[in-house]
Design a protein around this motif. Sequence first.
Motif, short mmCIF file in Angstrom:
data_model
loop_
_atom_site.label_atom_id
_atom_site.label_comp_id
_atom_site.label_asym_id
_atom_site.label_seq_id
_atom_site.Cartn_x
_atom_site.Cartn_y
_atom_site.Cartn_z
N LEU A 188 -27.75 -40.31 8.91
CA LEU A 188 -26.38 -40.30 9.66
C LEU A 188 -26.94 -40.13 11.34
O LEU A 188 -26.37 -41.08 12.04
N ARG A 189 -27.78 -39.54 11.58
CA ARG A 189 -28.40 -39.29 12.83
C ARG A 189 -29.09 -40.37 13.34
O ARG A 189 -28.78 -41.05 14.59
N THR A 190 -29.94 -41.21 12.54
CA THR A 190 -30.37 -42.41 12.77
C THR A 190 -29.85 -43.30 13.09
O THR A 190 -29.56 -44.16 14.00
N PHE B 128 -17.06 -40.28 19.18
CA PHE B 128 -18.33 -39.96 18.46
C PHE B 128 -18.03 -39.30 16.99
O PHE B 128 -18.65 -39.79 16.02
N ALA B 129 -16.93 -38.52 16.95
CA ALA B 129 -16.67 -38.11 15.67
C ALA B 129 -15.85 -39.23 14.81
O ALA B 129 -16.20 -39.31 13.51
N ALA B 130 -15.36 -40.21 15.36
CA ALA B 130 -14.70 -41.18 14.71
C ALA B 130 -15.97 -42.08 14.36
O ALA B 130 -16.17 -42.68 12.95
N ASP B 131 -17.10 -42.29 15.00
CA ASP B 131 -18.18 -43.25 14.52
C ASP B 131 -18.84 -42.48 13.17
O ASP B 131 -19.50 -43.02 12.26
N ILE B 132 -18.83 -41.01 13.38
CA ILE B 132 -19.29 -40.28 12.26
C ILE B 132 -18.55 -40.49 10.83
O ILE B 132 -19.25 -40.77 9.85
N TRP B 133 -17.38 -40.45 11.15
CA TRP B 133 -16.48 -40.82 9.98
C TRP B 133 -16.51 -42.04 9.38
O TRP B 133 -16.82 -42.18 8.15
N ILE B 134 -16.59 -43.15 10.36
CA ILE B 134 -16.95 -44.32 9.87
C ILE B 134 -18.15 -44.53 9.06
O ILE B 134 -18.25 -45.25 8.08
N GLU C 49 -27.60 -32.21 0.16
CA GLU C 49 -28.39 -32.57 1.20
C GLU C 49 -27.43 -33.67 1.90
O GLU C 49 -27.69 -34.15 2.67
N ARG C 50 -26.28 -34.09 1.19
CA ARG C 50 -25.69 -35.51 1.78
C ARG C 50 -24.33 -34.96 2.43
O ARG C 50 -23.81 -34.11 1.99
N LEU C 51 -23.85 -35.78 3.31
CA LEU C 51 -22.64 -35.65 4.06
C LEU C 51 -21.61 -36.49 3.50
O LEU C 51 -22.11 -37.77 3.46
N SER C 52 -20.50 -36.38 3.38
CA SER C 52 -19.26 -37.27 2.98
C SER C 52 -17.93 -37.06 3.83
O SER C 52 -17.98 -35.76 4.33
N ARG C 53 -17.04 -38.05 3.82
CA ARG C 53 -15.68 -37.76 4.15
C ARG C 53 -15.06 -36.92 3.18
O ARG C 53 -15.30 -36.79 1.95
N MET C 54 -13.97 -36.21 3.64
CA MET C 54 -13.36 -35.29 2.95
C MET C 54 -12.40 -36.19 2.26
O MET C 54 -11.71 -37.14 2.64
N ALA C 55 -12.22 -35.95 0.99
CA ALA C 55 -11.54 -36.50 -0.03
C ALA C 55 -10.11 -36.66 0.43
O ALA C 55 -9.52 -35.55 0.65
N GLY C 56 -9.65 -37.96 0.54
CA GLY C 56 -8.18 -38.03 0.62
C GLY C 56 -7.92 -38.38 1.97
O GLY C 56 -6.67 -38.60 2.22
N SER C 57 -8.71 -38.23 2.91
CA SER C 57 -8.55 -38.53 4.28
C SER C 57 -8.43 -39.95 4.59
O SER C 57 -8.66 -40.97 3.83
N ALA C 58 -7.81 -40.42 5.65
CA ALA C 58 -7.45 -41.69 6.10
C ALA C 58 -7.61 -41.99 7.66
O ALA C 58 -7.13 -40.95 8.37
N GLY C 59 -8.24 -43.01 8.19
CA GLY C 59 -8.60 -43.05 9.54
C GLY C 59 -7.92 -44.17 10.11
O GLY C 59 -7.58 -45.30 9.41
N TYR C 60 -7.13 -44.40 11.09
CA TYR C 60 -6.30 -45.34 11.88
C TYR C 60 -7.11 -45.55 13.06
O TYR C 60 -6.98 -44.53 14.15
N ASP D 210 -26.09 -31.16 15.35
CA ASP D 210 -25.73 -30.12 14.50
C ASP D 210 -24.66 -29.37 14.84
O ASP D 210 -23.51 -29.19 14.01
N ARG D 211 -24.07 -29.38 16.16
CA ARG D 211 -23.09 -28.72 16.71
C ARG D 211 -21.88 -29.55 16.37
O ARG D 211 -20.78 -28.91 15.82
N VAL D 212 -21.86 -30.89 16.48
CA VAL D 212 -20.58 -31.51 16.07
C VAL D 212 -20.49 -31.76 14.68
O VAL D 212 -19.43 -31.73 14.28
N ILE D 213 -21.47 -32.06 13.84
CA ILE D 213 -21.24 -31.81 12.37
C ILE D 213 -20.75 -30.61 11.78
O ILE D 213 -19.96 -30.47 10.98
#
Length: 380
Positions: free
Chosen positions: A350-352, A333-339, A302-313, A367-370
Motif C-alpha cells: 500500500l505504501r509503495t 490521502f485517506a480516500a486514496d488509501i480506501w481506493i 499481514e494484509r489491510l482491507s476495506r471494512m466490509a459493507g462500507s461505501a465510498g462516494y 503508520d499513524r494514518v493507518i
Amino acid sequence: MRGFQVSPAGVDIYLVFEESISQRFFNDALAEWGALQPRIISGTVQKYVSEYPQTCIVITERNERHLQADFPGMAHSLVVSDEEVGHERLTVEVTLCMLKQLAGSLNLFHAAALGDPQNKSAMIMVGPSGRGKTTASKFLGQHFTYLSDETAIVQHDFHLRPYPKPLSVITEGHEAKQQIDPQSLGISTADPSDFTFKLHHVILLNRQNEPVEPRLQRVALADALLEIVQQTSGLVRTENGIDRLIELIQHCGGAVELVYTEIAETLPLLQSLMSGQLQLPVENVDIQSEQADSVEISTDNERLSRMAGSAGYLVDERMLLTVEDRLIEISPFAADIWIELKNPLTPDQLRTNLQEIYGSIPQHEFDRVIEELRVSRIIR
C-alpha cells in the motif's frame, strides 16, 4: 376497552386504552389526533395485541413487566404515570411505531413537510430538534398544506405520505410539550390518505439569532448529504440508502439552505419558490461511487482491507464514506488509501502504491494514518 385507530403514512396503528386510564386522557388524545381522522375501535386489549402485535400500542398505568406477562409478544406499550407527559410520549410512540414499519422501504426524514394545494408541489424542511421545524409548520401551515411538523415520509417516486400529527409545542409553565391538533389552530391539513403531493424542494433550516434578510442559497451536495443523513432513520444501513438520497436531492435540482431569523419573514420567498416563480440554479455535480464487499474478505494478518459493507462516494472531489451507521468525510490521502484497498494489500504494498502518487511518505506518518483509519473502522 376504549381505543381508536389512526393511519399515519398508510400504516394502521391501533391505540388501546386499559380501563385504568382516565376518560379525560382518552378524550384529549382523541382530540389531539383529529387531523389523522381517528376511528373508534371496540373489542378487547387481547384481540388487538394478538391480531396486530407490531402496530398495537397499549396505554396503561400498569407496570410494563406485568403487562408483558399478560400480553406476550406485545411490541409497543405506554405506561402513563403523568398525563401531561403521557400525551407527549404517546406522540413519540406512534411515530416510532410508524417508522419501524416503514424503515428500509421509504425515505424517512426528521423534517417538516408542507405542500402547495394548487400545484401539489411539496417541500421538506430538514433540521435537528430545536432548529424551528414546529414553529415553521405552525405558521406556514396557515398558508400551505400541513403534511407534518417533524417526520417527512417520501416514496421512491418522490410523492409524500402525509403524517399530520399533533403539533408538539413548548408552552411556558408546562414540563412536557403540549400536543395540539393543527386543525384547532386554523392550519390546513392534508387528508392522511392523499399521496399526491410531490417533493420539489429540500430545504435545510438555518435560523439565525441576529436579524438577517431571509434568503435561499444552494448547498453543495456533499455538505447537504452530511447534514441530511443525520436527520434520517437508518439510512446508512439501508441498502442503496445513500444512492436514493442522492437521487432525491438531484430530482429537486439540489438542496437549498433557508437563512432567516423570523419564519414569518420568509413567507413571500417560500411562496415564490413553491409557485415556481422563483427558479434557483440547478446544481450539476460529478459523482462516483464504489461499494466494498458486503462480507469480510478472508486475509492473513499481514494484509489491510476495506471494512466490509462500507461505501465510498466521490462528490466533486470530496470523498464521503459510509462507516457502520455514519456518513463521514475523509481526507484525500485517506480516500486514496480506501481506493487502493479495493483488493487487500500488505502495508508495504500500500505504501509503495501511495508513494507513486505522493512521493516519499515517512514510515511513521504512514503508520499513524493507518492506525487512525483502523480505529475509525474504515479499514481492517
